[in-house]
Every structure is written in structure tokens, then in C-alpha cells.
Design a protein around this motif. Structure first.
Motif, mmCIF file in Angstrom:
data_model
loop_
_atom_site.group_PDB
_atom_site.id
_atom_site.type_symbol
_atom_site.label_atom_id
_atom_site.label_comp_id
_atom_site.label_asym_id
_atom_site.label_seq_id
_atom_site.Cartn_x
_atom_site.Cartn_y
_atom_site.Cartn_z
ATOM 1 N N TYR A 51 0.831 -1.174 0.005
ATOM 2 C CA TYR A 51 -0.019 -0.129 0.115
ATOM 3 C C TYR A 51 1.025 1.217 -0.061
ATOM 4 N N THR A 52 0.681 2.390 -0.982
ATOM 5 C CA THR A 52 1.310 3.434 -1.057
ATOM 6 C C THR A 52 0.436 4.710 -0.871
ATOM 7 N N ALA A 53 0.542 5.708 0.098
ATOM 8 C CA ALA A 53 -0.036 6.564 0.529
ATOM 9 C C ALA A 53 0.354 8.023 -0.268
ATOM 10 N N LEU A 54 -0.237 8.746 -1.050
ATOM 11 C CA LEU A 54 0.175 9.841 -1.537
ATOM 12 C C LEU A 54 -0.667 11.240 -1.003
ATOM 13 N N GLY A 55 -0.126 12.296 -1.271
ATOM 14 C CA GLY A 55 -1.047 13.496 -1.096
ATOM 15 C C GLY A 55 -0.615 14.494 -0.097
ATOM 16 N N ASP A 56 -1.590 15.237 0.518
ATOM 17 C CA ASP A 56 -1.378 16.490 1.220
ATOM 18 C C ASP A 56 -1.464 15.987 2.703
ATOM 19 N N SER A 57 -1.780 17.039 3.571
ATOM 20 C CA SER A 57 -1.745 17.029 4.918
ATOM 21 C C SER A 57 -3.033 16.100 5.428
ATOM 22 N N PHE A 58 -3.876 15.899 4.614
ATOM 23 C CA PHE A 58 -4.890 14.899 5.117
ATOM 24 C C PHE A 58 -4.505 13.812 4.939
ATOM 25 N N THR A 59 -3.839 13.093 4.235
ATOM 26 C CA THR A 59 -3.169 11.903 4.211
ATOM 27 C C THR A 59 -1.984 11.681 5.081
ATOM 28 N N ALA A 60 -1.119 12.869 5.342
ATOM 29 C CA ALA A 60 -0.089 12.923 6.188
ATOM 30 C C ALA A 60 -0.709 12.613 7.566
ATOM 31 N N GLY A 61 -1.841 12.980 7.822
ATOM 32 C CA GLY A 61 -2.235 12.948 9.168
ATOM 33 C C GLY A 61 -1.935 14.287 10.223
ATOM 34 N N THR A 121 -3.798 5.171 -2.175
ATOM 35 C CA THR A 121 -4.716 6.125 -1.389
ATOM 36 C C THR A 121 -4.168 7.658 -1.568
ATOM 37 N N LEU A 122 -5.160 8.720 -1.865
ATOM 38 C CA LEU A 122 -4.541 9.761 -2.258
ATOM 39 C C LEU A 122 -5.499 11.084 -1.870
ATOM 40 N N THR A 123 -5.165 12.083 -1.228
ATOM 41 C CA THR A 123 -5.875 13.492 -1.096
ATOM 42 C C THR A 123 -5.215 14.384 -1.880
ATOM 43 N N VAL A 124 -5.936 15.031 -2.785
ATOM 44 C CA VAL A 124 -4.864 16.324 -3.088
ATOM 45 C C VAL A 124 -6.043 17.321 -3.767
ATOM 46 N N GLY A 125 -5.737 18.544 -4.011
ATOM 47 C CA GLY A 125 -6.591 19.468 -4.667
ATOM 48 C C GLY A 125 -6.879 20.676 -3.391
ATOM 49 N N ARG A 180 -5.246 -0.673 -7.026
ATOM 50 C CA ARG A 180 -6.390 -0.014 -6.770
ATOM 51 C C ARG A 180 -6.185 1.454 -6.273
ATOM 52 N N ILE A 181 -6.945 2.401 -6.743
ATOM 53 C CA ILE A 181 -6.571 3.894 -6.607
ATOM 54 C C ILE A 181 -7.835 4.620 -5.789
ATOM 55 N N ALA A 182 -7.740 4.752 -4.818
ATOM 56 C CA ALA A 182 -8.670 5.440 -3.935
ATOM 57 C C ALA A 182 -8.478 6.807 -3.787
ATOM 58 N N VAL A 183 -9.056 7.646 -4.372
ATOM 59 C CA VAL A 183 -9.020 9.156 -4.317
ATOM 60 C C VAL A 183 -9.985 9.702 -3.321
ATOM 61 N N LEU A 184 -9.650 10.021 -2.128
ATOM 62 C CA LEU A 184 -10.442 10.369 -0.877
ATOM 63 C C LEU A 184 -10.803 11.935 -1.096
ATOM 64 N N ARG A 224 -9.533 1.408 -12.403
ATOM 65 C CA ARG A 224 -8.775 1.160 -11.162
ATOM 66 C C ARG A 224 -9.206 2.439 -10.200
ATOM 67 N N LEU A 225 -9.489 3.509 -10.785
ATOM 68 C CA LEU A 225 -9.606 4.762 -9.985
ATOM 69 C C LEU A 225 -10.989 4.868 -9.382
ATOM 70 N N GLN A 226 -11.064 5.366 -8.210
ATOM 71 C CA GLN A 226 -12.464 5.291 -7.599
ATOM 72 C C GLN A 226 -12.486 6.655 -6.402
ATOM 73 N N PHE A 227 -13.403 7.396 -6.586
ATOM 74 C CA PHE A 227 -13.476 8.510 -5.653
ATOM 75 C C PHE A 227 -14.212 7.930 -4.364
ATOM 76 N N VAL A 228 -13.881 8.292 -3.238
ATOM 77 C CA VAL A 228 -14.152 8.050 -2.052
ATOM 78 C C VAL A 228 -14.875 9.302 -1.312
ATOM 79 N N ASP A 229 -16.196 9.209 -1.093
ATOM 80 C CA ASP A 229 -16.812 10.327 -0.557
ATOM 81 C C ASP A 229 -16.732 10.176 1.022
ATOM 82 N N VAL A 230 -16.397 11.037 1.649
ATOM 83 C CA VAL A 230 -16.307 10.786 3.184
ATOM 84 C C VAL A 230 -17.387 11.586 3.945
#
Length: 292
Positions: A51-61, A121-125, A180-184, A224-230
Motif C-alpha cells: 500500500y502506498t499513500a500519496l497526497g497532502d496534509s489530510f493523508t499525512a495526518g 490512497t490519495l488526497t489532493v486538490g 486500486r487507486i482510492a481518491v478520497l 482502477r480509479l475510485q472516488f471515496v466520498d467521506v
């Protein structure tokens, strides 16, 4: 939708078998019945999917200190990637998320990634849309002119976002062709009823719509891309709630962890959304309207 009580009991059962560290993530929550913890048998030895995590502060924690040393403000124990690595069949092999990352930075995060990664998993934008500028301008005084100007500027930036998101998703998919790519999406930061908070939440809704649209466009060639609505997982747990999932210290409006999911938000918000949308089952991606 999974009932809150049964979900919490199953999570706590697994946590007890993984480590005392994960138990700390739910400190302050109601204790699970002893019978629910008996016989828990989750073993990290069976975790073979990477599993690889990418993105901004919301993924960084960023909202769940303490942090790993370095500039990225990655939560040592309670980011949703760390939680996912403990509680799912996916072993976190690389967390490249960094506070302040925009779409250009995410492209840089692809350097050296494992092409055989099974989950991304990815949060960006948010940064591209000026969220950091809005919060910095508005936290001291939401009624100030500088806050209003920042919100207007953010609206203009969001309109330009699809042209940045689409190639980012395509590049992530190309770098890890088996994943599998989850864009949260992003949660509402505030509980309803606050004038400033309602404006921020409305802007978040627009941002999430743009992200979901860009994912849908990219998914036509890369399913393989999927948007995850939180939004449902974070509903009624914003700033001002009895049990907030968003970190905010009113005595220090500019605190580093402010306006980001805390440990509970990462567990019962982001991680739970991944579970509810079927991203952690090891099965092929199934696109849906994200109804839970």
C-alpha cells in the motif's frame, strides 16, 4: 451501512490483536465489551498486499500528532494510512504524503514508488484550491475582509482544478499499474450552523464535486480509479460537535493540527470510508454512487 456499534466492536477486536499502539487511537471512546475482545486473531504475518499513500496534509495526518521527524507533518501513529496498514490486509510500504502538497508535488511523490503496489490512497486538490490561504486568513477573524477575499480567490482557483487533477490521476495510475487507486474527498470541517463554517463547508462541497468529476473522467480509461466520498462518515462530527473528528484548539487558532482530522476522524472517518466503499477487500474495484 455498517452500524456504529458493530463497526466499533470489530475494529477494537482487531486492534487488541495488533498492538497496544492502535488501542491508543481510540482512547476516550467507550470501552468494548470484554467478550468482543476475546479470541481476536488478526495477524500481520498474512498482510502481503502493499500500500502506498500519496497526497497532502489530510493523508499525512497533520491533525493527529505526534509527528514523524521531518517537514511533512506525518502522524506517527494515527494517520489514516497508518491505521489502514494496521487494520486491513494492506501493508503500508510507503507514505509519501506531505503537508502542503499540491498536484505538482504529488507528481514528485511518484519518484521511486513500487510499480507492484496493490493499493494507493490519495488526497489532493485542497492546496491547489487555496484552502491553506483561506484558513490562515480566516482563523484569526472570519469577519475580516482578508477572509472574504481569500474565499473568493479560492472559488476562482477551484474552477481551474480539473486541468490539474486529471493528469495527476493518470500519472498515478501509470506509475502503479496494478493498484486500486482510492481518491478520497475532504470532510466538512465545521458542524452546521456557524456562518463562516457553513461557507467553508459549501466550498468543500464544490471542491469535492470537482474532484469526483475529474476521477470519473480519468476512470473512463483507468477503471482502477475510485472516488471515496467521506461526507457521511464525518457527518455531525465537525468543529463544534460533541465528539469532533476535526482538530481545533480555540485557544490557539493557528495551531499546526487545526482544521485537520484527528485520530478519531482518521479511524472512524477516512478509514471507515475506505471500508464502506469496499476498497480494502482485495476484490476488483466496483464503481458505485458511494451509497452506504
Amino acid at each position: 451501512m455498517i452500524a456504529t456499534n458493530s463497526f466499533g466492536v470489530r475494529l477494537l477486536s482487531r486492534i487488541s490483536a495488533v498492538s497496544l499502539l492502535a488501542v491508543a487511537l481510540v482512547t476516550g471512546m467507550a470501552a468494548a465489551p470484554a467478550a468482543a475482545l476475546t479470541g481476536a486473531a488478526t495477524s500481520l504475518a498474512g498482510y502481503h498486499r502493499t500500500y502506498t499513500a500519496l497526497g497532502d496534509s489530510f493523508t499525512a495526518g497533520q491533525g493527529a500528532p505526534p509527528y514523524i521527524p521531518g517537514p511533512c507533518l506525518q502522524s506517527r501513529y494515527a494517520s489514516y494510512p497508518v491505521i489502514t496498514g494496521f487494520l486491513s490486509p494492506y501493508r503500508l510500504s510507503a507514505n509519501k504524503a506531505c503537508s502542503g502538497a499540491d498536484t505538482d508535488n504529488v507528481l514528485g511523490q511518484l519518484a521511486g514508488v513500487d510499480p507492484n503496489t496493490s493499493l494507493v490512497t490519495l488526497t489532493v486538490g485542497g492546496i491547489d484550491a487555496g484552502s491553506n490561504v483561506v484558513l490562515a486568513a480566516c482563523a484569526p477573524d472570519p469577519a475580516a475582509t482578508v477572509c472574504t477575499d481569500a474565499l473568493k480567490a479560492s472559488t476562482a482557483l477551484i474552477a481551474k482544478l480539473p486541468a490539474k487533477l486529471f493528469p495527476t490521476y493518470v500519472a498515478v495510475a501509470a506509475a502503479m499499474p496494478h493498484a486500486r487507486i482510492a481518491v478520497l474527498g475532504y470532510p466538512h470541517l465545521f458542524n452546521p450552523g456557524d456562518a463562516f463554517g457553513d461557507k467553508v463547508n459549501q466550498a468543500t462541497d464544490v471542491l469535492n464535486q470537482v474532484i469526483a468529476g475529474a476521477v470519473a473522467a480519468a476512470a473512463t480509461s483507468t477503471p482502477r480509479l475510485q472516488f471515496v466520498d467521506v461526507s457521511q462518515e464525518f457527518a455531525n462530527h465537525g468543529i463544534g460537535a460533541a465528539i469532533p473528528y476535526i482538530n481545533y484548539n480555540p485557544a490557539n487558532p493557528t495551531a499546526t493540527a487545526n482544521f485537520h482530522p484527528n485520530a478519531l476522524g482518521n479511524l472512524f472517518g477516512y478509514y471507515r470510508a475506505l471500508v464502506n466503499d469496499g476498497l480494502l477487500t482485495g476484490q476488483p474495484v466496483v464503481h458505485s454512487t458511494n451509497q452506504r
